[in-house]
Design an enzyme around this catalytic site. Sequence first.
Site, PDB file in Angstrom:
ATOM      1  N   ALA A 154      17.860  27.717   7.259  1.00  0.00           N
ATOM      2  CA  ALA A 154      16.487  27.979   6.792  1.00  0.00           C
ATOM      3  C   ALA A 154      15.620  28.857   7.685  1.00  0.00           C
ATOM      4  O   ALA A 154      14.636  29.412   7.209  1.00  0.00           O
ATOM      5  CB  ALA A 154      15.784  26.650   6.553  1.00  0.00           C
ATOM      6  N   ALA A 155      15.915  28.968   8.993  1.00  0.00           N
ATOM      7  CA  ALA A 155      14.992  29.701   9.878  1.00  0.00           C
ATOM      8  C   ALA A 155      15.108  31.200   9.645  1.00  0.00           C
ATOM      9  O   ALA A 155      16.196  31.691   9.356  1.00  0.00           O
ATOM     10  CB  ALA A 155      15.307  29.386  11.337  1.00  0.00           C
ATOM     11  N   PRO A 156      13.992  31.942   9.752  1.00  0.00           N
ATOM     12  CA  PRO A 156      12.666  31.493  10.179  1.00  0.00           C
ATOM     13  C   PRO A 156      11.823  30.816   9.100  1.00  0.00           C
ATOM     14  O   PRO A 156      10.710  30.388   9.382  1.00  0.00           O
ATOM     15  CB  PRO A 156      11.998  32.792  10.636  1.00  0.00           C
ATOM     16  CG  PRO A 156      12.658  33.859   9.837  1.00  0.00           C
ATOM     17  CD  PRO A 156      14.081  33.414   9.628  1.00  0.00           C
ATOM     18  N   GLY A 157      12.317  30.735   7.860  1.00  0.00           N
ATOM     19  CA  GLY A 157      11.614  29.916   6.882  1.00  0.00           C
ATOM     20  C   GLY A 157      11.001  30.686   5.723  1.00  0.00           C
ATOM     21  O   GLY A 157      10.297  30.103   4.906  1.00  0.00           O
ATOM     22  N   GLY A 158      11.289  31.975   5.622  1.00  0.00           N
ATOM     23  CA  GLY A 158      10.708  32.774   4.534  1.00  0.00           C
ATOM     24  C   GLY A 158      11.069  32.216   3.162  1.00  0.00           C
ATOM     25  O   GLY A 158      10.208  32.090   2.286  1.00  0.00           O
ATOM     26  N   GLU A 188      18.269  23.988  10.074  1.00  0.00           N
ATOM     27  CA  GLU A 188      18.577  25.152  10.930  1.00  0.00           C
ATOM     28  C   GLU A 188      19.283  24.644  12.181  1.00  0.00           C
ATOM     29  O   GLU A 188      18.755  23.801  12.887  1.00  0.00           O
ATOM     30  CB  GLU A 188      17.278  25.895  11.281  1.00  0.00           C
ATOM     31  CG  GLU A 188      17.407  26.940  12.371  1.00  0.00           C
ATOM     32  CD  GLU A 188      18.426  28.049  12.078  1.00  0.00           C
ATOM     33  OE1 GLU A 188      18.393  28.622  10.991  1.00  0.00           O
ATOM     34  OE2 GLU A 188      19.279  28.316  12.969  1.00  0.00           O
ATOM     35  N   CYS A 221      22.493  39.212   3.726  1.00  0.00           N
ATOM     36  CA  CYS A 221      21.807  40.509   3.765  1.00  0.00           C
ATOM     37  C   CYS A 221      22.732  41.553   4.386  1.00  0.00           C
ATOM     38  O   CYS A 221      22.299  42.417   5.137  1.00  0.00           O
ATOM     39  CB  CYS A 221      20.471  40.410   4.481  1.00  0.00           C
ATOM     40  SG  CYS A 221      20.574  39.753   6.136  1.00  0.00           S
TER      41      CYS A 221
HETATM   42  N1  SAM Z   1      16.806  31.630   5.032  1.00  0.00           N
HETATM   43  C1  SAM Z   1      16.156  32.201   6.190  1.00  0.00           C
HETATM   44  C2  SAM Z   1      14.857  32.863   5.761  1.00  0.00           C
HETATM   45  O1  SAM Z   1      14.747  33.277   4.599  1.00  0.00           O
HETATM   46  O2  SAM Z   1      13.932  32.932   6.575  1.00  0.00           O
HETATM   47  C3  SAM Z   1      17.059  33.161   6.933  1.00  0.00           C
HETATM   48  C4  SAM Z   1      18.369  32.523   7.336  1.00  0.00           C
HETATM   49  S1  SAM Z   1      19.368  33.515   8.392  1.00  0.00           S
HETATM   50  C5  SAM Z   1      20.022  34.674   7.306  1.00  0.00           C
HETATM   51  C6  SAM Z   1      20.711  32.438   8.694  1.00  0.00           C
HETATM   52  C7  SAM Z   1      20.382  31.282   9.613  1.00  0.00           C
HETATM   53  O3  SAM Z   1      21.523  30.411   9.673  1.00  0.00           O
HETATM   54  C8  SAM Z   1      20.086  31.684  11.058  1.00  0.00           C
HETATM   55  O4  SAM Z   1      18.809  31.232  11.415  1.00  0.00           O
HETATM   56  C9  SAM Z   1      21.166  30.961  11.865  1.00  0.00           C
HETATM   57  O5  SAM Z   1      20.714  30.496  13.131  1.00  0.00           O
HETATM   58  C10 SAM Z   1      21.530  29.807  10.950  1.00  0.00           C
HETATM   59  N2  SAM Z   1      22.854  29.195  11.193  1.00  0.00           N
HETATM   60  C11 SAM Z   1      23.916  29.727  11.829  1.00  0.00           C
HETATM   61  N3  SAM Z   1      24.935  28.846  11.848  1.00  0.00           N
HETATM   62  C12 SAM Z   1      24.516  27.744  11.194  1.00  0.00           C
HETATM   63  C13 SAM Z   1      25.107  26.493  10.887  1.00  0.00           C
HETATM   64  N4  SAM Z   1      26.364  26.204  11.262  1.00  0.00           N
HETATM   65  N5  SAM Z   1      24.384  25.581  10.222  1.00  0.00           N
HETATM   66  C14 SAM Z   1      23.112  25.858   9.833  1.00  0.00           C
HETATM   67  N6  SAM Z   1      22.491  27.020  10.098  1.00  0.00           N
HETATM   68  C15 SAM Z   1      23.182  27.954  10.772  1.00  0.00           C
END
Ligand code: SAM
Length: 333
Positions: A138-142, A160, A263
């Site tokens: 979920a991070a950064p949460g958009g 996250e 992305c």
């Molecule tokens: N959905 C977010 C948004 O819209 O702001 C962006 C998510 S980003 C593409 C993918 C995220 O997955 C990263 O923050 C990363 O740290 C996290 N991540 C990586 N490995 C993970 C895991 N095993 N379990 C959960 N999250 C994980």
Amino acid sequence: VPLEKAAKGKLQKQICQVVLDHFEKQYTAELGDAWSRVRDVLTSPWCWQHAVLLNRFSPSPGLESSLAGQGYHPAFPAALPYLPAAFRCYSRAAPGRFPAQKHQPGRLKEYYLLNAASLLPVLALEVKDGERVLDLCAAPGGKSVAVLQCACPGYFHCNEYDDLRSRWLEQTIESFIPDPVINLITVSKLDGRQIGDLQPEFYDKVLVDAPCSNDRSWLFSADPQRAVLRLMQRKELSCLQFQLLRSAVEALRPGGSLVYSTCTLSRAENSDVINLILSSCSNVVPVDISGMARGVSQEFTFLSGMQQHELLVLPEKGRAWGPIVLWSWFFSS
Ligand code: SAM
């Protein structure tokens, strides 16, 4: 020196050649002619656009007229059947950025700046009031914020794994979501690969916005050695994505639905992962999202020849959204 020229000069220097060369080879083979148009946008950050997603929990009286005054228009046609009435997002063809709002404890932000294509996975999820929803990465949460602009889930689990990014996620939620809605949200720091075992068949909706090779930001890696290492480790991402997706399927209740998004344009992280899931889970049924694509085709350019349950947004000049790839399924019993 005019501002745009100065920005152009500064940003051009930051392109990481080793990443560009790697993408050039891979994406020419995978996308053919479409890649050169996408490359022109991705390597020209002064052409990038930002959309403004309004926060329905903190309406600002003059904001919409101020956006209109600067050439912004609603990014999604109001008549789209899946678009909730409270959902307001503005974009404009001209590049440039609306000023970001700083985090101020105790004060809600009025809008979130984002790539408009990153809203498509949230819209495809069609969250309804009262549903149990999981945002696995979920991070950064958009996208978590966007889900809450669409509906009020009965229970909303935002997960996250990364410690620092999890704090960022918490801050985003605090900045956008007031009491009592915030009490419906649980933030966790779990490895998403374990959630399927921990909460089997629990959720109505699951979003897997997977960690991936982020094409836009990788092209501007400041450290070429680190970029080379990332490119070498790229294959491992497919394995992580598959495991996250499998966990997400396990966490879905029968009849629940799931959206997977990345992305990156990389086939290894998109259709290869999807095909592996489809061949290993017999009860996953594709959902047709081609109607959504037709509804938003004024604003986004999609790769043609995709199946009905997949979309690939290609950035183009004047519609510089994406790359975003998404798939939608439901889980039958
Ligand atoms: N959905 C977010 C948004 O819209 O702001 C962006 C998510 S980003 C593409 C993918 C995220 O997955 C990263 O923050 C990363 O740290 C996290 N991540 C990586 N490995 C993970 C895991 N095993 N379990 C959960 N999250 C994980």
